[in-house]
Design an enzyme around this catalytic site. Structure first.
Site, mmCIF file in Angstrom:
data_model
loop_
_atom_site.group_PDB
_atom_site.id
_atom_site.type_symbol
_atom_site.label_atom_id
_atom_site.label_comp_id
_atom_site.label_asym_id
_atom_site.label_seq_id
_atom_site.Cartn_x
_atom_site.Cartn_y
_atom_site.Cartn_z
ATOM 1 N NE ARG A 1 11.136 -1.815 -0.762
ATOM 2 C CZ ARG A 1 9.963 -1.238 -0.603
ATOM 3 N NH1 ARG A 1 9.798 -0.283 0.269
ATOM 4 N NH2 ARG A 1 8.928 -1.633 -1.296
ATOM 5 C CE LYS B 1 4.370 4.709 1.744
ATOM 6 N NZ LYS B 1 5.484 3.767 1.905
ATOM 7 N N PRO C 1 0.804 -1.230 0.000
ATOM 8 C CG PRO C 1 -0.811 -1.552 1.624
ATOM 9 C CD PRO C 1 0.499 -2.090 1.138
ATOM 10 C CD GLU C 2 3.989 2.566 -3.678
ATOM 11 O OE1 GLU C 2 4.177 3.690 -4.170
ATOM 12 O OE2 GLU C 2 4.500 1.532 -4.142
#
Ligand SMILES: [Zn+2]
Length: 262
Positions: free
Chosen positions: A251, A58, A2-3
């Site tokens: 990442r 977020k 989720p962003e």
């Protein structure tokens, strides 16, 4: 994961289904998720009427309907979380952690991992404690502010954009997509960018977030980098050059070495 666009989707789930409705009951299926005792969490929200939710970075804020707006539910979705609405009576999903029951269905906080994603705030100071260190929301940041905050220290542009204290809401997919559209390599230093780069970065940031928020996630369309990043032999949808891939700040990062020269 989720962003900002995903949380915007969860905001709509709450807005479409439970605003103005009374919480009939709260079932805490996993006490580790609520960050307080399940009894206190349940007591605070049961019988309350849900008010208009808002997103910051977020985080999703869900106030209750009374003069103060408190108690308030603050939800973070970690790596795998979601708010899911199920109409009528349905069996719990094995990853449901907390279920808010309403007259006509249930709002489910579902998360494969067990993170402390739900917080209860009973006053403003508790919200500030949680959200106070965040930078401005990415969907509303001005170009000038974006540049000033990203250039406080010389650092690589990708980790700088992902740093929630610099600007709030961007995650891995959003940042790779924005940088690809801006034709900026993820390894560039923020202090090496020129005026034209900042204009492009700010414009693409806005357009990626607007398009993604409409559908509640970064779309994997053929014309988007996100539509190709997980392919075997992935190629740039603009120039067909094989995409580069490496870990940046821990990442998985994908970019086009031709469109985004370093
Ligand atoms: Zn390319």
């Amino acid at each position: 994961m989720p962003e900002l666009p995903d949380v915007e989707g969860f905001r709509r789930v709450v807005a479409d289904h439970v605003v103005g409705s009374k919480v009939a009951s709260v079932r805490v299926l996993d006490a580790g998720v609520v960050h307080t005792s399940p009894e206190e969490f349940t007591r605070a929200l049961q019988g309350r009427v849900i008010s208009e939710p808002s997103r910051y970075g977020k985080w999703l804020r869900v106030p209750t309907r009374n003069r103060s707006g408190y108690p308030q539910l603050l939800a973070h979705f970690g790596m795998t979380g979601a708010f899911v609405w199920t109409p009528g009576e349905q069996a719990d999903h094995r990853h449901d952690r907390v279920v808010f029951e309403f007259r006509d269905g249930a709002l489910r906080y579902r998360d494969m991992r067990k993170l402390t994603g739900l917080r209860l705030a009973t006053e403003r100071s508790e919200v500030e404690e949680l959200l106070g260190d965040l930078g401005p929301d990415a969907a509303g940041v001005s170009r000038r502010d974006l540049r000033a905050r990203l250039t406080r220290t010389a650092r690589r542009i990708k980790p700088a954009l992902m740093d929630q204290t610099v600007v709030a809401g961007l995650g891995n997919l959003c940042v790779d997509e924005i940088l690809w559209r801006s034709r900026l390599a993820p390894t560039l230093s923020t202090t090496d960018l020129e005026a034209a780069h900042w204009a492009r970065l700010h414009a693409r940031l806005g357009s990626v977030l607007r398009s993604s928020s409409r559908v509640g996630h970064v779309p994997d369309r053929p014309s988007w980098l996100t539509g190709h990043r997980d392919e075997h032999d992935a190629r740039c949808p603009r120039c067909s050059t094989p995409l580069s891939r490496s870990k940046i700040a821990g990442r998985s990062t994908v970019w086009c070495p031709r469109c985004q020269p370093s």
